[in-house]
Design a protein around this motif. Structure first.
Motif: not given
Length: 427
Positions: A131-143, A146-152
Motif C-alpha cells: 500500500g505504501s509503495g502504490l500510494g507514493l507512486s501515485m503521488v510522485f510517480g515512479g515504480k 521502489l517506493w515500497s523499499i524507501l518507505a520500509t
C-alpha cells in the motif's frame, strides 16, 4: 509560677497530606484534561485502519454495493469490547500482558500469544509495504516497488529513534483526525443513497463474498491490535481511577472512528463505482472513489491517505510484533530491547520481500494476506477473554456479565470466519 501551654491553641506539627489512592474514583475531568488521555486507542485504530481496510472496503462497495456495511458495524462493536478488555488488562497487569499470561496460564500460553501476534504482524506487513509503495507512486510517480523499499527504510529509521512511542502516538492521533474529515466530506459529496446504506446494516451474505467478508472482519475486528492496547496502556501508565475517563476520551472514539471511516469508504465506493458496475481491481481504480472531492485532486488525496495509512500502520505493526515476541521470549516487553529491534526488522523485511516476489496482483495480495490473519485471531481472543476474567488479577476491573456475553459472541464469530476461510481456501 510556670506558664501553662494551652493545648487547644498550641501550634500542631505539620503533617504531609495522605497520598491519593490510585484506585479511588475521581470526579469527571474537564474536557481539556480528558484530551490528555487520548492516545493508545488511536494508535491501535491507526494500525487497524491500513491498506487492507481501504482495499477491502472499496472492493466491498464496488462489487456488492451497500450490502456489507453490517460487517463493519458488527466488527467495530466486537473490536471495541475486546479493546476495552485489553485496556483494563494494561491497567492491572504488573509487568506486561504476555508475562501475566505466563504466570496465570503457563509459559506455553505466553509463547502462543507472542508467536501468534508475530505471525499476524507478518501478514499485515505485506499490505503495508504494498500500500505504501502504490500510494507514493501515485503521488510522485515512479515504480511502486521502489517506493515500497524507501518507505520500509524510512519506517526502520523511525523505529530506531528514542521515545518513538510518544512521537508515533501524537502523529497517529493527528492522522486519524485528518482522515476522518476527508472521508466524511467525500461521503457527502458523493451523494450516496443513505436509505440503502442504512438497509446495509441488515445482515446479508451475497454469493461469492465469503473471502471478502472474512477479510473485512480480519481488518476491522483486529484481535492483534486489541491485544497490543494493553502495552500502549502500560506505556502511558494508566491507573484504575482513570479507567472511565480513558474509555470516554480514548477507547470509544479511537476504535469507533476507524469503523466509521471504513463504512464510509464502502458507501462512497457503492455510490461512485457501484453505479457503473465497475470493480476496483487496481489501486488506480480505487482512487476513482475519491474523485468527487475534486477530480484529480480527489485521486491525489486518496493516494496520500493510502500512503499515510500504510506508513502509520507499518510503524505500529512492526513495533507491536517486535515488542510482543520479545516479551514472549522473556527478553523484555520494551520496543527498545535488542530482541524487539531484531524482530521488528524481520517483520519489515518480510513485508518488503513478499512484495518484491509477488507483484502481479497487489490488491488481491492484500486481501488474501489480511484474511489469513483470522486463522490466528481465535487464540488471542480466547486469551484476552480468559485473562480479563481472572479475579486475582483484575479485581474490580474484572469483566461484567454483559462483557462476557459480547466477548463470547466475538470469539464464536472469529472462529466461524476462520473455519469458513479454511474451507474456502481448501475447496
Amino acid at each position: 509560677m510556670s506558664e501553662r501551654t494551652d493545648i487547644s491553641t498550641a501550634p500542631r506539627p505539620a503533617t504531609a497530606p495522605a497520598a491519593p489512592d490510585p484506585d479511588e474514583p475521581r470526579r469527571p475531568r474537564p474536557f481539556l484534561r480528558q484530551l490528555a488521555l487520548v492516545g493508545p486507542a488511536f494508535v491501535v485504530g491507526a494500525w487497524q485502519f491500513g491498506p487492507g481496510n481501504l482495499t477491502t472496503a472499496v472492493q466491498a462497495g464496488s462489487a456488492y454495493g451497500y450490502t456489507l456495511v453490517w460487517v463493519i458495524a458488527v466488527s467495530t462493536v466486537l473490536m471495541l469490547v475486546y479493546t476495552d478488555m485489553s485496556v483494563r488488562l494494561g491497567i492491572r497487569t504488573p509487568v506486561s500482558l504476555i508475562t501475566s499470561i505466563k504466570e496465570h496460564l503457563g509459559r506455553p500460553a505466553g509463547w502462543v500469544a507472542g508467536v501468534g501476534v508475530f505471525c499476524i504482524t507478518l501478514m499485515f506487513s505485506v499490505g503495508n509495504a504494498v500500500g505504501s509503495g502504490l500510494g507514493l507512486s501515485m503521488v510522485f510517480g515512479g515504480k511502486p516497488v521502489l517506493w515500497s523499499i524507501l518507505a520500509t527504510v524510512a519506517v526502520a529509521l523511525v523505529l530506531l529513534a528514542r521515545n518513538v512511542y510518544s512521537v508515533v502516538e501524537r502523529m497517529l492521533v493527528a492522522v486519524v483526525a485528518l482522515m476522518s474529515i476527508g472521508f466524511v466530506t467525500s461521503a457527502f459529496v458523493a451523494r450516496p443513497d443513505w436509505a440503502q446504506a442504512a438497509y446495509g446494516l441488515v445482515p446479508e451474505l451475497p454469493a461469492g463474498s465469503t473471502v471478502l467478508v472474512v477479510a473485512l472482519v480480519g481488518t476491522n475486528f483486529s484481535i492483534n491490535a486489541a491485544f497490543y492496547t494493553a502495552y500502549c496502556t502500560r506505556e502511558r501508565r494508566r491507573r484504575a481511577s482513570e479507567y472511565r475517563d480513558v474509555t470516554v476520551a480514548d477507547t470509544v472514539p479511537g476504535i469507533v472512528a476507524p469503523g466509521i471511516m471504513t463504512a464510509l469508504v464502502i458507501v462512497v465506493a457503492a455510490a461512485v463505482l457501484g453505479a457503473t458496475g465497475e470493480k476496483a481491481t487496481t489501486i488506480v481504480g480505487l482512487a476513482k472513489v475519491f474523485e468527487p472531492l475534486g477530480g484529480s485532486v480527489g485521486a491525489l488525496l486518496f493516494a496520500l491517505g493510502l500512503s499515510g495509512a500504510a506508513f502509520s500502520s507499518m510503524v505500529a505493526n512492526a513495533t507491536a510484533g517486535g515488542t510482543m515476541l520479545s516479551d514472549a521470549l522473556g527478553r523484555g516487553p520494551s520496543s527498545g530491547s535488542p530482541t524487539a529491534k531484531v524482530v521488528t526488522g524481520a517483520i519489515l523485511a518480510f513485508g518488503l520481500a513478499t512484495t518484491l516476489l509477488f507483484q502481479g496482483s497487489p490488491v488481491e495480495l492484500i486481501v488474501v494476506a489480511q484474511s489469513l490473519t483470522v486463522l490466528v485471531a481465535p487464540v488471542l481472543g480466547a486469551l484476552i477473554l480468559v485473562m480479563s476474567n481472572r479475579r486475582s488479577l483484575m479485581g474490580d476491573l474484572r469483566n461484567r456479565p454483559w462483557q462476557n456475553v459480547v466477548g463470547a459472541i466475538g470469539l464464536v464469530a472469529i472462529i466461524a470466519t476462520s473455519v469458513r476461510l479454511a474451507t474456502t481456501l481448501l475447496s
